[in-house]
Scaffold this motif. Structure first.
Motif, short mmCIF file in Angstrom:
data_model
loop_
_atom_site.label_atom_id
_atom_site.label_comp_id
_atom_site.label_asym_id
_atom_site.label_seq_id
_atom_site.Cartn_x
_atom_site.Cartn_y
_atom_site.Cartn_z
N ILE A 1 -2.96 4.12 5.22
CA ILE A 1 -2.17 3.03 5.84
C ILE A 1 -2.86 2.23 6.62
N LEU A 2 -3.71 3.37 7.47
CA LEU A 2 -4.45 3.27 8.40
C LEU A 2 -5.90 2.52 8.75
N ARG A 3 -6.15 3.18 7.32
CA ARG A 3 -7.56 2.64 6.54
C ARG A 3 -7.11 0.52 6.57
N SER B 1 4.55 -12.25 16.96
CA SER B 1 4.26 -11.70 15.37
C SER B 1 4.51 -10.72 15.77
N ALA B 2 3.12 -10.28 16.44
CA ALA B 2 2.78 -8.30 16.55
C ALA B 2 3.50 -7.81 16.45
N VAL B 3 4.66 -8.19 16.79
CA VAL B 3 6.27 -6.94 17.09
C VAL B 3 6.44 -6.32 15.75
N PRO B 4 6.82 -7.32 15.23
CA PRO B 4 7.09 -7.10 13.55
C PRO B 4 5.97 -6.57 13.01
N LEU B 5 4.72 -6.90 12.66
CA LEU B 5 4.03 -6.30 12.77
C LEU B 5 2.91 -4.68 13.17
N ALA B 6 3.05 -5.04 13.83
CA ALA B 6 3.76 -3.52 14.88
C ALA B 6 4.26 -2.00 14.49
N VAL B 7 5.60 -2.90 14.32
CA VAL B 7 6.67 -1.74 14.04
C VAL B 7 6.89 -1.11 12.93
N THR B 8 5.92 -2.24 11.78
CA THR B 8 6.34 -1.71 10.51
C THR B 8 4.91 -0.79 10.38
N ALA B 9 3.70 -1.67 11.06
CA ALA B 9 2.68 -0.03 10.77
C ALA B 9 3.16 1.02 11.46
N ALA B 10 3.53 1.37 12.69
CA ALA B 10 4.14 2.43 12.74
C ALA B 10 5.11 3.09 11.94
N VAL B 11 6.48 2.64 11.79
CA VAL B 11 7.22 3.81 10.91
C VAL B 11 6.41 3.20 9.65
N CYS C 1 0.99 -1.38 0.11
CA CYS C 1 0.13 0.32 -0.22
C CYS C 1 0.54 1.03 -0.51
N ALA C 2 1.61 1.34 0.75
CA ALA C 2 3.00 2.42 0.94
C ALA C 2 3.78 2.93 -0.26
N ALA C 3 4.17 1.54 -1.21
CA ALA C 3 5.03 1.65 -1.72
C ALA C 3 4.29 1.95 -3.00
N ARG C 4 2.87 1.94 -3.45
CA ARG C 4 1.93 2.30 -4.72
C ARG C 4 1.15 3.80 -4.23
N GLY C 5 2.24 4.33 -3.22
CA GLY C 5 2.16 5.86 -3.05
C GLY C 5 0.65 6.01 -2.00
N GLY C 6 0.34 5.46 -1.04
CA GLY C 6 -0.35 5.52 -0.08
C GLY C 6 0.37 5.80 1.11
#
Length: 431
Positions: free
Chosen positions: A340-342, A370-380, A330-335
């Motif tokens: 990202i929140l949606r 496994s929520a840790v890397p997912l949450a970090v990715t979302a936050a970044v 989503c982010a790489a395609r210009g999101g």
């Protein structure tokens, strides 16, 4: 015959790839004891309750002899039942098969067969020899050869590369100049470069497990939504008997032993699927697992020298998602940040495009860490969506091969070489 309910001690060869992360989940859900080794202390697979111990090791890319010596020490000291190569480490282990034999179970073909499947040029030549379909392909060894071979649109590939590394989509003269610039910056023309016609269609992938040239398990899925770097954000299992027949023929020709995966295009026109790539390993096997086919469990049995019965066909229509890939894509395609929140809300509620799917890469309900890397990715990404490509490139690290490390492993005398390199890494983490 091995008791399938018996927990096994399994050493996973790396922990950075998405394939390794999914293998860890399947092993853990099956009750096996799992340890991993990887040069990165922050590798994706480390964030799992199923990993009993993490070992920080030398990088395969930078020090293949040191990596091999490290793995051999683990096998000697810890008495693992199975060494499970989940990525390009299989290239090294196939090269030194007799040094691994007797220390742990492992399922790999001969080095000659592995090398042919691992090389894009070798795989293309094998398809030609077997009369199996692929896009029109030219193999060249120079920049001028690429210029002469290109017919727009085309795909240019280095013979060695994985996870979409070394691939350029060339639709114009400007794209061609950019690809040649990138190729000239490395040592790509020390080997071979493929130029393929770009065929419009849907990308699908198939994975299989062989026992001494006989296929015992098969699964295929198609990309429903793209992530980043050519990966899938949403997959759906499919029934592809014609592709199964292709893969059976490939496995017989190579006398394959272990895991084998292929990528292929289902053209928009009504023609047969076209094979475009091969990976001598399992690629993200969780969709198969959710579809009723445990290719990882099958691979364990074969690694231990068993000859299990063939698995039944997998179920069609099973949807799985990779939340991290979805956010990165989503982010790489210009999101934007709201995009990202949606996307996070859709993923959390399994709604919108993710309705009816189950998570395969970061299964938080069964593996909360496994929520840790997912949450970090979302936050970044919420802070800066432009960081998507940089985050995705984090998976292309020292655990993979490059042209130089391949030459080292293939060199005369490497087989007998015992690394005298000082220890560069050590155990980290515990039970």
């Amino acid at each position: 015959m091995l008791d399938p309910a018996k927990p096994l001690r399994v050493l996973v060869s790396e922990g950075s790839s998405t394939s390794a992360r999914e293998v860890v989940t399947i092993l853990g859900l099956s009750g096996h004891y799992v340890e991993i080794c990887d040069p990165s202390p922050w590798c994706l697979s480390r964030f799992s309750r199923f990993v009993r111990k993490f070992h920080r090791c030398p990088g395969l890319r930078d020090d293949p002899a040191g990596y091999l010596a490290f793995v051999e020490r683990q096998l000697a000291d810890r008495k693992f039942d199975v060494l499970l190569p989940t990525h390009e480490q299989g290239f090294l282990f196939a090269r030194v098969g007799q040094r691994i034999e007797g220390r742990a179970g492992i399922a790999l073909p001969s080095f000659e067969s592995y090398r042919q499947a691992h090389s894009k040029a070798g795989f293309s030549r094998l398809l030609d020899r077997l009369g199996l379909p692929q896009p029109p392909t030219r193999i060249v060894k120079s920049a001028q050869g690429v210029r002469d071979a290109v017919r727009f649109p085309a795909v240019v590939k280095t013979s060695v590369g994985t996870a979409s590394r070394g691939i350029w989509f060339v639709r114009s003269a400007d794209d061609l100049m950019s690809a040649l610039h990138d190729l000239g910056g490395g040592d790509a023309f020390a080997g071979e470069v493929l130029v393929q016609d770009l065929v419009a269609g849907t990308t699908e992938k198939a994975q299989s497990v062989f026992c001494r040239g006989r296929m015992l398990g098969f699964h295929a899925y198609r990309q429903i939504a793209a992530g980043v770097g050519g990966g899938e954000a949403i997959k759906q299992s499919v029934n592809r008997p014609v592709v199964r027949a292709y893969v059976e023929q490939i496995g017989r020709a190579l006398d394959w032993h272990g895991a084998l995966s292929v990528d292929y295009i289902v053209p928009d026109v009504d023609t047969a699927p076209l094979l475009i790539d091969c990976n001598p390993r399992l690629v993200e096997p969780m969709n198969a697992y959710r579809s009723g086919v445990d290719l990882v469990g099958l691979l364990l049995l074969i690694s231990l020298g068993e000859t299990p019965a063939p698995l039944l066909a997998s179920r069609e229509g099973v949807l799985t998602r990779l939340a991290m890939q979805a956010l990165l894509g989503c982010a790489a395609r210009g999101g934007t940040r709201p995009d990202i929140l949606r996307e996070c809300l859709h993923l959390a509620a399994a709604r919108g495009p993710y309705a009816g799917s189950s998570e395969e890469l970061t299964p938080v309900q069964s593996d909360w860490i496994s929520a840790v890397p997912l949450a970090v990715t979302a936050a970044v990404l919420a802070v800066s969506p432009k960081l998507a490509i940089k985050l995705a490139l984090g998976g292309f690290g020292a655990h993979l091969l490059d042209a130089m490390s391949i030459r080292v492993i293939e060199s005369e005398g490497f087989y007998q070489h015992n690394s005298s390199s000082p220890a560069k890494a050590g155990d980290d983490g515990g039970e």
